[in-house]
Design a protein around this motif. Structure first.
Motif, mmCIF file in Angstrom:
data_model
loop_
_atom_site.group_PDB
_atom_site.id
_atom_site.type_symbol
_atom_site.label_atom_id
_atom_site.label_comp_id
_atom_site.label_asym_id
_atom_site.label_seq_id
_atom_site.Cartn_x
_atom_site.Cartn_y
_atom_site.Cartn_z
ATOM 1 N N CYS A 184 34.200 -1.220 -12.261
ATOM 2 C CA CYS A 184 34.006 -1.027 -13.699
ATOM 3 C C CYS A 184 35.087 -1.824 -14.420
ATOM 4 N N MET A 185 34.691 -2.925 -15.036
ATOM 5 C CA MET A 185 35.661 -3.918 -15.486
ATOM 6 C C MET A 185 35.737 -4.083 -17.006
ATOM 7 N N GLY A 186 34.902 -3.379 -17.751
ATOM 8 C CA GLY A 186 34.839 -3.626 -19.184
ATOM 9 C C GLY A 186 35.701 -2.743 -20.056
ATOM 10 N N THR A 187 36.095 -1.585 -19.553
ATOM 11 C CA THR A 187 36.821 -0.624 -20.389
ATOM 12 C C THR A 187 38.321 -0.865 -20.303
ATOM 13 N N ASP A 188 38.890 -1.326 -21.423
ATOM 14 C CA ASP A 188 40.317 -1.649 -21.465
ATOM 15 C C ASP A 188 40.952 -1.230 -22.788
ATOM 16 N N THR A 189 40.291 -0.326 -23.501
ATOM 17 C CA THR A 189 40.742 0.106 -24.820
ATOM 18 C C THR A 189 40.352 1.564 -25.006
ATOM 19 N N ARG A 190 41.167 2.317 -25.697
ATOM 20 C CA ARG A 190 40.840 3.710 -25.975
ATOM 21 C C ARG A 190 39.487 3.804 -26.685
ATOM 22 N N GLY A 191 38.618 4.642 -26.146
ATOM 23 C CA GLY A 191 37.300 4.843 -26.739
ATOM 24 C C GLY A 191 36.184 4.100 -26.051
ATOM 25 N N LYS A 192 36.489 2.990 -25.359
ATOM 26 C CA LYS A 192 35.448 2.267 -24.645
ATOM 27 C C LYS A 192 34.932 3.102 -23.471
ATOM 28 N N GLN A 193 33.669 2.870 -23.081
ATOM 29 C CA GLN A 193 33.089 3.607 -21.960
ATOM 30 C C GLN A 193 31.850 2.888 -21.463
ATOM 31 N N SER A 251 44.421 6.284 -19.765
ATOM 32 C CA SER A 251 44.671 6.165 -21.206
ATOM 33 C C SER A 251 43.723 5.187 -21.888
ATOM 34 N N ILE A 252 43.458 4.024 -21.258
ATOM 35 C CA ILE A 252 42.577 3.045 -21.872
ATOM 36 C C ILE A 252 41.453 2.598 -20.951
ATOM 37 N N GLY A 253 41.419 3.116 -19.721
ATOM 38 C CA GLY A 253 40.412 2.706 -18.754
ATOM 39 C C GLY A 253 39.217 3.641 -18.708
ATOM 40 N N GLU A 254 38.353 3.406 -17.728
ATOM 41 C CA GLU A 254 37.130 4.196 -17.602
ATOM 42 C C GLU A 254 37.424 5.659 -17.322
ATOM 43 N N ALA A 255 38.558 5.954 -16.665
ATOM 44 C CA ALA A 255 38.890 7.335 -16.309
ATOM 45 C C ALA A 255 39.336 8.172 -17.503
ATOM 46 N N GLN A 256 39.613 7.538 -18.642
ATOM 47 C CA GLN A 256 40.108 8.293 -19.800
ATOM 48 C C GLN A 256 39.175 9.440 -20.176
#
Length: 321
Positions: free
Chosen positions: A218-227, A249-254
Motif C-alpha cells: 500500500c504505497m499511496g497513503t502518506d498524509t493524515r486523512g488519506k486512505q 500517523s500518516i500511513g495506511e495504519a493510521q
C-alpha cells in the motif's frame, strides 16, 4: 557543492540500484543505525498543494540531509508531474551542503523500490498474478519494479477511470505480460500481489475482496486523512512498514490504529525481515501487508547513489558555495 540536475538522472540510476539502496536503508533503520526525523507536511493554501520536508541521518552510510517538496494536483495541465521535490545532502562531518539533486524521478524510483523490496521479502514465492490499483504517474514505476520480483504470468488492474489504464497496459506489453482491466472484486479474487498507488482519502479496497495468501504493498497513503484500503483489512493481515511512527500517523495504519483494530506494537519494520530478526510471512495462507509511507532516508540513499554516479561519469556540476 555538487548539483545533479533532474534531466541527467534517468541515465544514471536504474531500478535495480534503487532497490539495493532502499533495501540497505530499511536494514539500517531496523538495526537502529539510521533515523528519520519528524515529517513536516502541510497544505499551503495555494494551488491546492501539499508541501513538506522529510529528513534523516544514516550513520552507516553517512547520508545526512532532507527532501523538500510535495504534491501540486494541477501540474499535469502545465506539462509537469504532480509530485515536485529536491534532495539536499550535507557533509556529516562538517554540516556543509554537499549536493543538490533533482528529486522527481528519484521519488518515483524509491517509492517503487520500496514496494519491490516488500514483494521480494514477503510475497509467496509462487505468486503469479500482479494486481495494480491506480493509474497515475507512479503506477508505471510500480509495475516495472514489482514485476521483476516474481515470475508473474499476467497483470490485472483497476482505476476509477479505466481509460487511464492504457499506459499501464503498454508497460505490461513491454514486459511481455498479458494485461486486463478488471473490477475490484475480480482483482482481489485473482491477484497474488496487489499494489495500491492512489491519492485517495476514502478506502477503495475492502477486506472481503482480498483472498488468503495475498501480499499487499500500500504505497499511496502518506498524509493524515488519506486512505486506500479498509481498516478491517489491516486487522486481517500481518502488517509491515518502513517506519512505525509514520505508519500510525500518516500511513495506511493510521485508521486501523485510531479505530482500535490494530496496535502499533503489532506492526513490524520491514528492515527486521531483511536483517533476519523477523521471519516475515509465516504461511501460504497469511495475508501480508506493507504500509509504505515513504521515509526521508530512502530519498537520501538514492540521491547519494546518483551523486556518486554523476561524479564518476563526469556529468555532475561542481560549484563554489
Amino acid at each position: 557543492m555538487i548539483i545533479v540536475p533532474e534531466a541527467v538522472i534517468a541515465d544514471l540510476i536504474t531500478p535495480e540500484a534503487s532497490f539495493d539502496a532502499v533495501e540497505k536503508v530499511f536494514a539500517s533503520m531496523a538495526a537502529k543505525s539510521a533515523s528519520n526525523f519528524p515529517v513536516i507536511r502541510e497544505a499551503i493554501g495555494h494551488a491546492d498543494a501539499l508541501y513538506g520536508f522529510k529528513s534523516g541521518f544514516d550513520r552507516a552510510a553517512l547520508n545526512l540531509g532532507l527532501k523538500s517538496g510535495g504534491y501540486w494536483p494541477g501540474n499535469a495541465e502545465k506539462g509537469l508531474t504532480n509530485h515536485q521535490s529536491t534532495v539536499f545532502l550535507f557533509d556529516a562531518d562538517t554540516g556543509r551542503c554537499r549536493a543538490v539533486v533533482g528529486g522527481n524521478l528519484l521519488t518515483a524510483l524509491r517509492t517503487a523500490a520500496a514496494a519491490a523490496v516488500s514483494v521480494a521479502h514477503l510475497a509467496r514465492p509462487d505468486a503469479r498474478v500482479l494486481g495494480i490499483v491506480g493509474a497515475g504517474h507512479q503506477a508505471a514505476f510500480q509495475l516495472r519494479a514489482v514485476a521483476a520480483q516474481r515470475d508473474f504470468a499476467r497483470v490485472v488492474a483497476w482505476n476509477r477511470s479505466p481509460a487511464k489504464l492504457d499506459r499501464l497496459a503498454a508497460v505490461a506489453a513491454e514486459l511481455g505480460l498479458p494485461f486486463e482491466s478488471v473490477s475490484l472484486d475480480d482483482l482481489g479474487a485473482q491477484a497474488d500481489v496487489i499494489v495500491t498507488i492512489t491519492s485517495s482519502f476514502d478506502a477503495i479496497l475492502r477486506a472481503d475482496q482480498v483472498r488468503p495468501g495475498t501480499h499487499l504493498a500500500c504505497m499511496g497513503t502518506d498524509t493524515r486523512g488519506k486512505q486506500e484500503i479498509e481498516a478491517a483489512l489491516l486487522a486481517r493481515a500481518r502488517v509491515f512498514t518502513d517506519e512505525v511512527a509514520q505508519s500510525i500517523s500518516i500511513g495506511e495504519a493510521q485508521h486501523a490504529v485510531a479505530g482500535g483494530s490494530l496496535r502499533a506494537d503489532e506492526i513490524t519494520e520491514l528492515g527486521a525481515v531483511i536483517n533476519g530478526r523477523h521471519g516475515g510471512r509465516t504461511s501460504a495462507e497469511e495475508i501480508t501487508l506493507f504500509d509504505g509511507t515513504g521515509v526521508g532516508l530512502q530519498d537520501l540513499a538514492v540521491a547519494a547513489a546518483v551523486v556518486d554516479l554523476a561524479v564518476e561519469r563526469g556529468v555532475a556540476i561542481d560549484v563554489d558555495f
